[in-house]
Every structure is written in C-alpha cells, then in structure tokens.
Design a protein around this motif. Structure first.
Motif, PDB file in Angstrom:
ATOM      1  N   PHE A 153       0.815  -1.214   0.000  1.00 35.56           N
ATOM      2  CA  PHE A 153       0.000   0.000   0.000  1.00 35.56           C
ATOM      3  C   PHE A 153       0.854   1.272   0.000  1.00 35.56           C
ATOM      4  O   PHE A 153       0.505   2.276  -0.629  1.00 35.56           O
ATOM      5  N   THR A 154       1.965   1.233   0.700  1.00 36.74           N
ATOM      6  CA  THR A 154       2.838   2.413   0.698  1.00 36.74           C
ATOM      7  C   THR A 154       3.474   2.618  -0.680  1.00 36.74           C
ATOM      8  O   THR A 154       3.685   3.761  -1.104  1.00 36.74           O
ATOM      9  N   ALA A 169       1.997   5.414   9.286  1.00 34.31           N
ATOM     10  CA  ALA A 169       1.802   4.002   9.608  1.00 34.31           C
ATOM     11  C   ALA A 169       2.975   3.439  10.400  1.00 34.31           C
ATOM     12  O   ALA A 169       2.799   2.669  11.349  1.00 34.31           O
ATOM     13  N   MET A 170       4.188   3.858  10.023  1.00 33.80           N
ATOM     14  CA  MET A 170       5.366   3.366  10.717  1.00 33.80           C
ATOM     15  C   MET A 170       5.446   3.899  12.139  1.00 33.80           C
ATOM     16  O   MET A 170       5.886   3.201  13.053  1.00 33.80           O
ATOM     17  N   LEU A 171       4.991   5.133  12.337  1.00 32.29           N
ATOM     18  CA  LEU A 171       4.963   5.718  13.676  1.00 32.29           C
ATOM     19  C   LEU A 171       4.037   4.926  14.589  1.00 32.29           C
ATOM     20  O   LEU A 171       4.394   4.596  15.726  1.00 32.29           O
ATOM     21  N   ILE A 203      -2.034  -4.997  14.044  1.00 33.28           N
ATOM     22  CA  ILE A 203      -2.790  -3.792  14.395  1.00 33.28           C
ATOM     23  C   ILE A 203      -2.495  -2.668  13.405  1.00 33.28           C
ATOM     24  O   ILE A 203      -3.395  -1.915  13.008  1.00 33.28           O
ATOM     25  N   CYS A 204      -1.243  -2.559  12.996  1.00 36.28           N
ATOM     26  CA  CYS A 204      -0.850  -1.524  12.035  1.00 36.28           C
ATOM     27  C   CYS A 204      -1.564  -1.733  10.699  1.00 36.28           C
ATOM     28  O   CYS A 204      -1.988  -0.763  10.055  1.00 36.28           O
ATOM     29  N   LEU A 205      -1.710  -2.983  10.270  1.00 39.37           N
ATOM     30  CA  LEU A 205      -2.401  -3.269   9.018  1.00 39.37           C
ATOM     31  C   LEU A 205      -3.867  -2.848   9.098  1.00 39.37           C
ATOM     32  O   LEU A 205      -4.417  -2.281   8.152  1.00 39.37           O
ATOM     33  N   ILE A 206      -4.497  -3.129  10.231  1.00 40.08           N
ATOM     34  CA  ILE A 206      -5.894  -2.720  10.423  1.00 40.08           C
ATOM     35  C   ILE A 206      -6.014  -1.196  10.347  1.00 40.08           C
ATOM     36  O   ILE A 206      -6.908  -0.653   9.687  1.00 40.08           O
ATOM     37  N   TYR A 211      -7.541   3.726   7.446  1.00 42.65           N
ATOM     38  CA  TYR A 211      -7.042   5.024   6.983  1.00 42.65           C
ATOM     39  C   TYR A 211      -7.278   5.199   5.483  1.00 42.65           C
ATOM     40  O   TYR A 211      -7.772   6.242   5.024  1.00 42.65           O
ATOM     41  N   LEU A 212      -6.943   4.168   4.709  1.00 47.67           N
ATOM     42  CA  LEU A 212      -7.107   4.242   3.260  1.00 47.67           C
ATOM     43  C   LEU A 212      -8.574   4.347   2.857  1.00 47.67           C
ATOM     44  O   LEU A 212      -8.936   5.071   1.933  1.00 47.67           O
TER      45      LEU A 212
END
Length: 438
Positions: A153-154, A169-171, A203-206, A211-212
């Motif tokens: 996605f990035t 997302a990385m943060l 969790i980051c993927l969710i 967000y998208l």
C-alpha cells in the motif's frame, strides 16, 4: 486519484523534498521499530539472546527485501502509467497487483514455516542460539502478510506522490512495538519479542486499511483485475526482488562467515547492522523516491526533469550521509554500549565503522543511480549491478581475505571495496542509459 505532487511541472528541490523527507522519516521510524527489539533483548536477556537475534536478522532482512523489491516493481509500472495519465491502466494495475501480492505473501509464509530449521542449520547457527532463533522466527513469519501488504500500500501511494502515509503508519507500528515488547519479553522470554512484533504488525495493518478507506486516496475494485497485467508485473517485480534481496543475501553470507569467530563477533556484527540502518535508510529512501519520480517523468516523456531530480538527490543525499556517517564513526563504541555492555564487542564495532566510513556516502551515490534505472523501467540492469558488487565482489573477497588470515578486518575491508565498486559501476551504467533515452 490525482497525484499529490506535480513532479513534471513543479520545483525540483521542493518536489524531491516533499517526497524524500517523509520517506526518510518512515525509514528512521522503521529503524526505531527494529531497535526496540534489539535494545530490550540485549539489555534484558544478555549477549547470547542478542546473538540469537543476530542469527535471525538475515532471514528477516531477506523477507523484508523480497517484499520491498516486489512492491517497488509494482511502483515502476504504476508511476509510469500515472505519468502518462492512463487511468484505466492505473486501475487494472492496482487491482491485479493486490491479488498477486496476497497470494505471493501467503506462499512465502508457508515455505518459510516448513523449511526454517534447514535454513538456520545452513546459516551455521550456533547450538547455543538455535532454539531461540527458531522460536523467534517461527512466530515472526506468521506476520509476513501484514508486512507485505503494508509495503504494498505504501508503494501504491508513493506512485501517486504520497509518502506521508508510510511515515504515519510506521509511527503507529513503532509505538505499539515499544509498548508491547517489554511486556511480552517479561511474560514469555526471548520469543515474546516476536509475539509483540506480530501483534503490532497486525494492528498496524488494520489501521492502514481504515485510513485508506476513509481518505479514499485511490479506488480499488477487484473486478478491475486483468490477467494480462500479471506477467508485466512479474517482469518488473523479479529483478526488483533480486535487487533488494542481494544485500540481505550478502549479509546472510557474512553472518555465517563471522559466526565462525564466536559469539562476541556475532553480537558485534549484529550491532553494526543496527547502526548501519541509520546510514542505509536515507539512501534507500532516495532510491524508492527516484523510482517513482523518474517513472512519472518518463511516463510524461520528460527525461530532462529526471536528470534534474538525480542531480538534486545526489547533492543533498551525499551531504546528509557525510554528516551522519561522521557521527556514527566517532561515537560507534559508545553507541554499541546501548545494545550490549561489552568492551570486546564495542572494539570490534569501532574498527568496523572506522574501516568502512566513506563507504556510506558512496552507497548513497549508488542508490540514487539505481533509483533512476528503476524509474526508467530497467530494474534488470540494477539487478545485474547488485549481483556484480555483492555476489561477485563482496562475498568471494570476504571469504578470501578471511581465509588468508586477515580475519574480521579482512571482511570489513571487503565491505568498503564493494561500496567503491558499486558507486563506480552504477554511475557508468546509469549515465549510459540516460544518454540512450534522449
């Protein structure tokens, strides 16, 4: 979706910085994410546990490199389609590449889970660290799909001129891992760090999907899938995967070679790898940014703009890396103490960075030219260059100098020599390719 930045008509410096700075921030956040595991494991569990993490790192690097290479390959075609304003092509590439990405990531996960014991044995993993490395990796691999989709996605957003999302997302992922790591290490020991990583990635993927969906950066419909796009995607992805994976393969080889010098040497090499991310990530960011920018310029038939971006990236990238590498070289021994409290380890780390030193500026030069080659739609040329200076130069020379009695110092000298060869070769090939585009 319209591109966020006008690469063809906008100011070169401003456009480059608007893409590069969030990317570099994302890379440093990724570094912080990886350092969290290292710091907690090294300080809470000791040198043996840190050596086990070092033995696990090459496999993690290869997995990440495969994902970065494949998704960067997608970015090549997508950015060119965006630059040529071919909306139908853009839509079919996104839909097709997403399905291919999911299938590919699941296949890699299955293969790794089956063959992981054999891979660790092939890497000369010491008996003292084998069980710990296996338990860590067997858990880590389960989260590979989340890692892959994050990078996918990035890469798509980067093709549209949006690199800020990757930093956000990385943060989120870094904060989650920093919170969860000490808790799970305390509860489950060494492999608790892998559990924390798995949870933070999920969790980051969710968060990413939500967000998208809310921001609606681009449209996505599975019905836009076009099987005719599969082979072009594979054609760009494979050279990009090889290109990104070769440094990790080289690191794996060197780790196996250094393992013969004992636990202290392994731990020291693990620390150099962590500190090197500070010096490698800005160069990698410029590589990926130039891939996108040059791709759009080529799609818009503006090779002159591509050359302007290359000059700008070289100028600011080399200055940044000169400053960063100077700091790391001067304070390398002190920085090593944050990971493992060992004078012997710190000494090895200090010698390593003093030897390689200017190599990090040269690596930035290399990555800028490789990014241009990728953006021109020639990832296979970048791939062959990587094979030349990592497989043909670095690995045999490291083994030779080590065998001739130069020991670890011979390996460190080899790293510097390969950086010199890389910069010279990539510059020559890229300039010839650019000249041919006129």
């Amino acid at each position: 979706m319209q591109t966020k930045i006008d690469f063809i008509g906008g100011n070169t410096k401003r456009c480059l910085m608007a893409m590069a700075l969030p990317m570099i921030a994302a890379m440093f956040l990724n570094m912080a994410y990886n350092l969290v595991d290292s710091l907690w494991i090294g300080n809470l569990l000791g040198k043996t546990a840190y050596a086990a993490l070092t033995n696990s790192t090459p496999i993690i690097l290869i997995l990440t490199s495969v994902a970065m290479g494949a998704t960067n390959g997608i970015s090549i075609l997508l950015s060119q389609a965006i630059g040529s304003k071919n909306q139908k092509r853009v839509e079919s590439l996104i839909a097709t590449s997403l399905i291919v990405a999911i299938v590919f990531a699941l296949m890699i996960t299955l293969i790794l889970e089956i063959f992981l014991p054999h891979i660790l044995i092939a890497l000369n993993t010491p008996v003292e660290t084998y069980d710990m490395a296996y338990s860590y990796l067997s858990i880590y691999v389960l989260g590979y799909l989340a890692v892959y989709l994050y990078l996918y996605f990035t890469a798509v957003l980067r093709s549209f001129g949006n690199s800020m999302f990757q930093a956000i997302a990385m943060l989120v992922s870094t904060i989650l891992n920093a919170i969860l790591d000490p808790i799970f290490i305390h509860c489950f020991g060494f492999h608790g760090a892998a559990i924390a990583t798995l949870l933070s990635q999920g969790i980051c993927l969710i968060f990413m999907v939500v967000y998208l969906k809310r921001k609606k950066f681009f449209s996505l419909h599975i019905t836009w899938f076009d099987k005719a796009d599969i082979f072009p995607l594979i054609g760009k992805a494979i050279p990009s995967i090889v290109q990104q994976s070769i440094p990790a393969i080289s690191t794996t080889f060197l780790t196996a070679l250094i393992s013969t010098y004992g636990i202290t040497a392994i731990a020291a090499y693990g620390i150099t790898g962590k500190l090197e991310t500070i010096l490698f990530y800005p160069a990698m960011a410029l590589n990926m940014v130039l891939t996108t920018i040059v791709g759009q310029c080529i799609g818009g038939q503006r090779i002159d703009r591509a050359k302007d971006y290359l000059k700008c990236a070289l100028k600011y990238g080399c200055v940044l890396l000169f400053l960063l590498s100077g700091i790391i070289v001067i304070f390398s021994k002190q920085l090593a103490g944050f990971f493992v409290n060992s004078t012997e380890v710190a000494t090895i780390v200090g010698v390593y960075f003093l030897t390689v030193s200017i190599g990090y500026v040269l690596n930035t030069v290399t990555n800028c030219f490789l990014g241009v080659l990728n953006g021109l739609g020639k990832p296979e040329k970048s791939m062959f260059l990587m094979i030349f200076y990592y497989i043909i130069v670095r690995m045999p020379l490291a083994y030779l100098l080590s065998s001739l009695g130069f020991a670890l110092n011979g390996i460190w000298i080899t790293v510097l020599v390969s950086h010199i060869c890389a910069a010279m070769a990539s510059m020559l090939v890229s300039l010839l390719q650019i000249k041919g585009e006129k």
